[in-house]
Design a protein around this motif. Structure first.
Motif, PDB file in Angstrom:
ATOM      1  N   ARG A   1       0.904  -1.275   0.031  1.00  0.00           N
ATOM      2  CA  ARG A   1       0.003   0.058   0.017  1.00  0.00           C
ATOM      3  C   ARG A   1       0.814   1.432  -0.209  1.00  0.00           C
ATOM      4  NH1 ARG A   1      -2.974   3.085   4.062  1.00  0.00           N
ATOM      5  NH2 ARG A   1      -1.608   2.159   5.639  1.00  0.00           N
ATOM      6  N   TYR A   2       0.417   2.115  -0.759  1.00  0.00           N
ATOM      7  CA  TYR A   2       1.173   3.596  -0.670  1.00  0.00           C
ATOM      8  C   TYR A   2       0.626   4.466   0.165  1.00  0.00           C
ATOM      9  CZ  TYR A   2       4.816   2.901  -4.604  1.00  0.00           C
ATOM     10  OH  TYR A   2       5.589   2.400  -5.148  1.00  0.00           O
ATOM     11  N   THR A   3       1.212   4.541   1.327  1.00  0.00           N
ATOM     12  CA  THR A   3       0.899   5.479   2.361  1.00  0.00           C
ATOM     13  C   THR A   3       1.558   6.759   1.994  1.00  0.00           C
ATOM     14  OG1 THR A   3       2.916   5.065   3.578  1.00  0.00           O
ATOM     15  CG2 THR A   3       0.756   3.936   3.937  1.00  0.00           C
ATOM     16  N   PRO A   4       0.953   8.163   2.543  1.00  0.00           N
ATOM     17  CA  PRO A   4       1.856   9.403   2.324  1.00  0.00           C
ATOM     18  C   PRO A   4       3.252   9.448   2.703  1.00  0.00           C
ATOM     19  CG  PRO A   4      -0.218   9.444   3.274  1.00  0.00           C
ATOM     20  CD  PRO A   4      -0.054   8.229   3.334  1.00  0.00           C
ATOM     21  N   SER A   5       3.742   8.739   3.597  1.00  0.00           N
ATOM     22  CA  SER A   5       5.205   8.618   3.903  1.00  0.00           C
ATOM     23  C   SER A   5       5.721   7.850   3.038  1.00  0.00           C
ATOM     24  CB  SER A   5       5.264   7.711   5.351  1.00  0.00           C
ATOM     25  OG  SER A   5       6.613   7.723   5.549  1.00  0.00           O
ATOM     26  N   ARG A   6       5.210   6.665   2.458  1.00  0.00           N
ATOM     27  CA  ARG A   6       5.895   5.934   1.349  1.00  0.00           C
ATOM     28  C   ARG A   6       5.793   6.727  -0.129  1.00  0.00           C
ATOM     29  NH1 ARG A   6       4.072   0.272  -1.293  1.00  0.00           N
ATOM     30  NH2 ARG A   6       6.111  -0.260  -2.450  1.00  0.00           N
ATOM     31  N   ILE A   7       4.873   7.501  -0.381  1.00  0.00           N
ATOM     32  CA  ILE A   7       4.848   8.218  -1.549  1.00  0.00           C
ATOM     33  C   ILE A   7       5.945   9.092  -1.698  1.00  0.00           C
ATOM     34  CG2 ILE A   7       3.541  10.125  -2.814  1.00  0.00           C
ATOM     35  CD1 ILE A   7       0.877   8.451  -2.069  1.00  0.00           C
ATOM     36  N   PHE A   8       6.105   9.931  -0.349  1.00  0.00           N
ATOM     37  CA  PHE A   8       7.082  10.729  -0.144  1.00  0.00           C
ATOM     38  C   PHE A   8       8.446  10.433  -0.548  1.00  0.00           C
ATOM     39  CE2 PHE A   8       9.607  13.385   3.208  1.00  0.00           C
ATOM     40  CZ  PHE A   8       9.927  14.525   2.291  1.00  0.00           C
ATOM     41  N   GLN A   9       8.698   8.894   0.044  1.00  0.00           N
ATOM     42  CA  GLN A   9       9.849   8.576   0.049  1.00  0.00           C
ATOM     43  C   GLN A   9      10.420   8.178  -1.416  1.00  0.00           C
ATOM     44  OE1 GLN A   9      10.859   5.414   2.788  1.00  0.00           O
ATOM     45  NE2 GLN A   9      12.533   4.742   1.740  1.00  0.00           N
ATOM     46  N   VAL A  10       9.113   7.529  -2.088  1.00  0.00           N
ATOM     47  CA  VAL A  10       9.583   7.061  -3.439  1.00  0.00           C
ATOM     48  C   VAL A  10       9.665   8.075  -4.288  1.00  0.00           C
ATOM     49  CG1 VAL A  10       8.197   6.054  -5.423  1.00  0.00           C
ATOM     50  CG2 VAL A  10       8.188   4.934  -3.310  1.00  0.00           C
TER      51      VAL A  10
ATOM     52  N   LEU B   1       6.327  12.797  10.615  1.00  0.00           N
ATOM     53  CA  LEU B   1       4.487  13.386  10.762  1.00  0.00           C
ATOM     54  C   LEU B   1       3.782  12.700   9.993  1.00  0.00           C
ATOM     55  CD1 LEU B   1       5.509  17.249  10.738  1.00  0.00           C
ATOM     56  CD2 LEU B   1       4.359  15.814  12.599  1.00  0.00           C
ATOM     57  N   LEU B   2       4.347  12.335   8.649  1.00  0.00           N
ATOM     58  CA  LEU B   2       3.515  11.577   7.731  1.00  0.00           C
ATOM     59  C   LEU B   2       3.090  10.132   8.371  1.00  0.00           C
ATOM     60  CD1 LEU B   2       4.905  12.488   4.155  1.00  0.00           C
ATOM     61  CD2 LEU B   2       2.609  13.326   5.060  1.00  0.00           C
ATOM     62  N   ARG B   3       3.928   9.546   8.787  1.00  0.00           N
ATOM     63  CA  ARG B   3       3.838   8.130   9.305  1.00  0.00           C
ATOM     64  C   ARG B   3       2.793   8.318  10.423  1.00  0.00           C
ATOM     65  NH1 ARG B   3       9.447   7.732   8.743  1.00  0.00           N
ATOM     66  NH2 ARG B   3       9.836   8.005  11.107  1.00  0.00           N
ATOM     67  N   LYS B   4       3.103   9.161  11.243  1.00  0.00           N
ATOM     68  CA  LYS B   4       2.023   9.355  12.528  1.00  0.00           C
ATOM     69  C   LYS B   4       0.675   9.656  11.929  1.00  0.00           C
ATOM     70  CE  LYS B   4       1.862  11.875  16.913  1.00  0.00           C
ATOM     71  NZ  LYS B   4       2.318  12.966  17.558  1.00  0.00           N
ATOM     72  N   TRP B   5       0.458  10.454  10.934  1.00  0.00           N
ATOM     73  CA  TRP B   5      -0.876  10.931  10.412  1.00  0.00           C
ATOM     74  C   TRP B   5      -1.349   9.587   9.869  1.00  0.00           C
ATOM     75  CZ3 TRP B   5      -2.333  11.956   4.930  1.00  0.00           C
ATOM     76  CH2 TRP B   5      -3.467  12.379   4.924  1.00  0.00           C
ATOM     77  N   SER B   6      -0.801   8.802   9.148  1.00  0.00           N
ATOM     78  CA  SER B   6      -1.156   7.673   8.680  1.00  0.00           C
ATOM     79  C   SER B   6      -1.528   6.616   9.331  1.00  0.00           C
ATOM     80  CB  SER B   6       0.149   6.735   7.607  1.00  0.00           C
ATOM     81  OG  SER B   6       0.502   7.753   6.389  1.00  0.00           O
ATOM     82  N   GLY B   7      -0.768   6.559  10.639  1.00  0.00           N
ATOM     83  CA  GLY B   7      -1.287   5.602  11.674  1.00  0.00           C
ATOM     84  C   GLY B   7      -2.659   6.049  12.415  1.00  0.00           C
ATOM     85  N   LYS B   8      -2.763   7.465  12.519  1.00  0.00           N
ATOM     86  CA  LYS B   8      -4.280   7.739  13.046  1.00  0.00           C
ATOM     87  C   LYS B   8      -5.188   7.612  12.268  1.00  0.00           C
ATOM     88  CE  LYS B   8      -2.456  11.610  15.969  1.00  0.00           C
ATOM     89  NZ  LYS B   8      -2.268  12.997  16.273  1.00  0.00           N
TER      90      LYS B   8
END
Length: 228
Positions: A62-71, A218-225
């Motif tokens: 799955r492409y989370t915001p954090s993963r999109i940012f990294q890619v 912050l993106l990982r935290k937001w995705s977790g919430k």
């Protein structure tokens, strides 16, 4: 830590040091610049060979915001490095002179100028995305506890200070004008003290490492919430 992981870290560190060396062209001259660039080219190839699984995983999960940012950052680093290698080969007067490339010099100079400054920023962002690993290694080396005051307070404050100074230097040295090709020539101060030059460039890298590290967190935290 596995030997392959250690080799990856060593290559990343060498590429970072190599890029910093290359940014100080005015201090070391044309031939040294080209040989260092050729070394960067080899390290770049090794880096991608060792990280081949990254390509295999691009279309999995799955492409989370954090993963999109990294890619996005990783792909832009790849493009900047390709731009550097191509333009460097075209402009070469020493290492690749046997290729006898003569056309497109104006385009190559502009590409090299933009790609080198984008490469500096993007490589710092790339390092920032993996900064947690480096902090973990530092924690083990310094025997810091998870709740250590140094880890929880001093390191973030020190990082923020470096980031602020780095952003000031970024603006003062007008790197954005080179990145956006608002000028066709890079100003080179041949009389500038070498330590001051590299202190400023390390601070600029520190600013973008700091930015990527905390934006990613912050993106990982937001995705977790959102998942909860």
């Amino acid at each position: 830590m596995k030997p392959k992981a250690i080799i990856k870290i060593v290559i990343d560190v060498l590429m970072t040091l190599g890029l910093l060396f290359l940014m100080g062209y005015q201090f070391w001259g044309d031939a040294a610049h080209e040989w260092a660039g050729a070394g960067m080219f080899l390290l770049f190839i090794l880096h991608h060979v060792l990280n081949g699984n990254w390509y295999k995983s691009l279309f999995k999960g799955r492409y989370t915001p954090s993963r999109i940012f990294q890619v996005v950052v990783d792909l832009l680093v790849f493009l900047a490095m390709i731009g550097l290698m191509v333009s460097g080969i075209m402009l070469s007067n020493h290492v690749f002179s046997f290729l006898n490339i003569h056309g497109g010099m104006s385009f190559a100079r502009l590409l090299h100028m933009a790609a080198s400054h984008w490469g500096l920023v993007l490589m710092a962002l790339h390092l920032g995305l993996h900064w947690g690993m480096f902090l973990g290694l530092a924690k083990k080396a310094l025997h810091l506890k998870q709740t250590s005051r140094v880890r929880k307070i001093l390191l973030p404050v020190l990082g923020a200070g470096i980031a602020i100074y780095g952003l000031i230097v970024f603006l003062r040295r007008s790197l954005l004008t080179y990145m956006l090709l608002q000028t066709q020539f890079v100003f080179l101060d041949f009389g500038e003290p070498v330590p001051l030059f590299y202190l400023d460039y390390l601070a600029m890298m520190g600013a973008f490492i700091f930015l990527a590290y905390y934006v990613s967190a912050l993106l990982r935290k937001w995705s977790g919430k959102r998942a909860a």
